[in-house]
Enzyme design. Structure first.
Site, PDB file in Angstrom:
ATOM      1  N   THR A  77      23.317  28.223  70.386  1.00 19.97           N
ATOM      2  CA  THR A  77      22.642  30.153  70.651  1.00 19.97           C
ATOM      3  C   THR A  77      21.852  30.700  72.136  1.00 19.97           C
ATOM      4  O   THR A  77      21.028  29.831  72.211  1.00 19.97           O
ATOM      5  CB  THR A  77      22.500  30.716  69.400  1.00 19.97           C
ATOM      6  OG1 THR A  77      23.255  30.015  68.062  1.00 19.97           O
ATOM      7  CG2 THR A  77      21.279  32.227  68.964  1.00 19.97           C
ATOM      8  N   CYS A 126      17.819  29.044  62.515  1.00 24.38           N
ATOM      9  CA  CYS A 126      18.501  30.147  63.353  1.00 24.38           C
ATOM     10  C   CYS A 126      17.702  31.374  62.783  1.00 24.38           C
ATOM     11  O   CYS A 126      17.080  31.111  63.698  1.00 24.38           O
ATOM     12  CB  CYS A 126      20.028  29.863  62.460  1.00 24.38           C
ATOM     13  SG  CYS A 126      21.231  29.019  62.888  1.00 24.38           S
TER      14      CYS A 126
END
Ligand SMILES: NC(=O)c1ccc[n+]([C@@H]2O[C@H](COP(=O)([O-])OP(=O)(O)OC[C@H]3O[C@@H](n4cnc5c(N)ncnc54)[C@H](O)[C@@H]3O)[C@@H](O)[C@H]2O)c1
EC number: 1.1.1.22
Length: 440
Positions: A122, A263
Site C-alpha cells: 500500500t 492497515c
C-alpha cells in the site's frame, strides 16, 4: 509465467502461494533469512488459516520456491511484485517508503530483460512514478514498466479473498504491462471476477480510499455506541436496523474497542498526510484517527468503572489480544493500549489468546500467558474479552464466574449480554453501546 515476489509477509506470502496455485512459477524472496529457512522447511512464519496446506501443495508441484537470493529470483521473471512493509514514518504520519524504494533499486540492478515491476504494498499516490525514477536511475538501459496492484485481502480470510476477490485493481500505463497483468490474473478473468484497469494514481488512491472508508464506518458506529450508552439504546439493534439498508450494508458496523491492525491505523494516517501535502485536507479522516484513539482510551475508563475506579491490586484475565480473530498479527491492536493501562494501574494481568503469544510476549511484557480461558480466570477480579475468537464466543459463563474472586466481565466485543452475565453469576458487566450492569 515466472513471477518473483519481494517480501514474504502476510501479503507477499499469500500472493506468492496463490499465484503459484494459479499455475505460475513463483519465487518468493525475503531478506529475513530466518523466514526463508522456515519456509524452505515447509513452515509458515505467520498464522493464516489454510496457508500451510496450499503452500505445501504448490511446493510439491515445483511451482513455488523461496530464496534470499533476489538476483536468482528476478532472472527470467516477467513480473516482480513488491510486497514489503510500508509502516508509518516516525514523526509525520507519512508512509515510510524506504523498503519499497530499496526493493525497487535491487530489482533494477538485478533485472536484465523486460519486466513489469508491480507494487502490491500500500503506497501513497505518486509512489509508482517514484519507483520508476529509482529504477531508471539505477539501471538506465532496463526495459521495464511499473504497475500498481494494491492488495485488499483480509488477514484471517486471506486465501479466499485472494482467490475470490470482490475486485482486482490494476493501474498501468502501457498495453504491454496491461497484457502481463492480464495473463497473471487470467484464472480470475475466466471466473469473471471484476478486474478494474486504471491509471497508476487511481489504483493507488483506491486502496487508501477503501481503507479510510472502512475505518470511518467502524468509527461511526463506535461513536453511535457511546451515545447509545447515554440514551439507553442498544447499538446492536441500531446497527442491525441500519445495516439492513442496502445502501449501508451490515459489514463493519460492529461496535468495539477501536480499529487496529497492520492497515487501517497507518493507512488513515498516510492518507491524511498526503491530503495535507496537496493542500486538500480530508478532515473526516483526520477526525476518525483522533476519535479512534479516544475510543481505545474510553475502553480503559469503562474497565475502571467496572473495577470501582482502581486497577490496583486486581487480577485481570484478558481473553484475546490480536487485533482481530484468526490472525497472530498484533500490529496496532487495541490490546497494546488497554493491557499496559491495566498493568500500569497496578493489576496482575493474565492473557489467553489462541495465536497471539508468539508476537505478544515481546509487546506485552509483565503479563503471564495461559492456554485456557478458565485457568486465566482463576481467582481473577475481572475478565476482559478483547478479541472475539470463536474460543471465547461460547464460554461457560457460570463456570468462569465460579472460578473468579470477584466475577466481573468487560465484554468489549458485545459477545454476551448483561442478562447472560447476570444469570451466570457475574456481579458486574460492561459492553459497548448497551446498558451496563454495575451495582450501586
Ligand atoms: N497485512 C495485511 O492484511 C495487508 C493487506 C493489504 C495490504 N497490505 C499492505 O501490504 C504491504 C505488506 O504488508 P505485510 O503485512 O505483508 O508486511 P510484513 O511486514 O508482514 O512483511 C513484509 C516483508 O518484507 C520483507 N522485506 C522488506 N524489505 C525487503 C527487501 N528489500 N527484500 C526482500 N524482503 C524484504 C520483510 O522482511 C518482511 O518479511 C504493506 O504495504 C501493507 O500495507 C497488507
Amino acid at each position: 509465467m515466472k513471477i518473483a515476489v519481494i517480501g514474504t509477509g502476510y501479503v507477499g506470502l499469500v500472493s506468492g502461494v496463490c499465484f503459484s496455485d494459479f499455475g505460475h512459477e513463483v519465487v518468493c524472496v525475503d531478506k529475513d533469512s530466518r523466514k526463508i529457512e522456515m519456509l524452505e522447511k515447509g513452515k509458515v512464519p505467520i498464522y493464516e488459516p489454510g496457508l500451510d496446506r496450499l503452500m505445501e501443495r504448490n511446493v510439491e508441484t515445483g511451482r513455488l520456491s523461496f530464496t534470499i537470493d533476489l538476483n536468482a529470483a528476478i532472472d527470467g521473471s516477467e513480473a516482480v511484485f513488491i510486497a514489503v512493509g510500508t509502516p508509518t514514518r516516525r514523526g509525520d504520519g507519512h508512509a515510510d517508503l524506504t523498503y519499497v524504494m530499496a526493493a525497487a533499486e535491487e530489482i533494477a540492478k538485478a533485472a536484465k530483460d523486460y519486466v513489469v515491476i508491480v507494487t502490491k504494498s500500500t503506497v501513497p499516490v505518486g509512489t509508482n512514478r517514484k519507483v520508476a525514477e529509482v529504477v531508471r536511475a539505477a539501471n538506465p538501459d532496463l526495459d521495464f514498466d511499473v504497475a500498481s496492484n494494491p492488495e485488499f485481502l483480509r488477514e484471517g480470510a486471506a486465501i479466499d479473498d485472494f482467490m475470490k476477490p470482490d475486485r482486482v485493481v490494476v493501474g498501468v500505463e502501457t498495453d504491454r504491462a496491461a497484457a502481463v497483468m492480464a495473463s497473471i490474473y487470467r484464472p480470475l478473468y475466466l471466473r469473471e471476477f471484476p478486474i478494474i484497469t486504471t491509471d497508476l494514481e487511481s489504483a493507488e488512491m483506491t486502496k487508501y480510499a477503501a481503507n479510510a472508508f472502512l475505518a470511518t464506518k467502524i468509527t461511526f458506529i463506535n461513536e453511535i455506541a457511546a451515545l447509545c450508552e447515554k440514551v439507553g439504546a442498544d447499538v446492536k439493534q441500531v446497527a442491525r436496523g441500519m445495516g439492513l439498508d442496502n445502501r449501508i450494508g451490515n459489514k463493519f458496523l460492529h461496535a468495539g474497542p477501536g480499529y487496529g491492525g497492520s492497515c487501517f491505523p497507518k493507512d488513515t494516517k498516510a492518507l491524511a498526510r498526503t491530503a495535507q501535502e496537496y493542500a486538500s485536507p480530508i478532515q473526516l479522516v483526520e477526525t476518525v484517527i483522533k476519535v479512534n484513539e479516544e475510543v481505545k482510551r474510553r475502553m480503559v475508563d469503562k474497565l475502571l468503572d467496572l473495577c470501582d475506579g482502581s486497577f490496583n491490586g486486581k487480577c485481570v484475565a484478558v481473553l484475546g489480544v490480536t487485533f482481530k480473530p484468526n490472525t497472530d498479527d498484533m500490529r496496532d491492536a487495541p490490546a497494546l493500549t488497554i493491557v499496559p493501562a491495566l498493568v500500569g494501574g497496578g493489576s496482575t494481568v493474565r492473557v489467553c489468546d489462541p495465536q497471539g503469544r508468539r508476537e505478544g510476549e515481546a509487546l506485552l511484557p509483565s503479563v503471564s500467558w495461559e492456554d485456557d480461558p478458565y485457568a486465566a480466570a482463576d481467582g481473577a477480579d475481572l475478565v476482559v474479552i478483547l478479541t472475539e475468537w470463536n474460543e471465547f464466543r461460547a464460554l461457560d459463563l457460570s463456570a468462569l464466574a465460579k472460578r473468579m474472586r470477584t466475577p466481573r466481565l468487560g465484554d468489549l466485543r458485545n459477545v454476551y449480554t448483561a442478562e447472560d452475565a447476570q444469570k451466570a453469576g457475574f456481579q458486574a458487566y460492561v459492553s459497548i453501546g448497551r446498558a451496563d450492569l454495575i451495582p450501586g
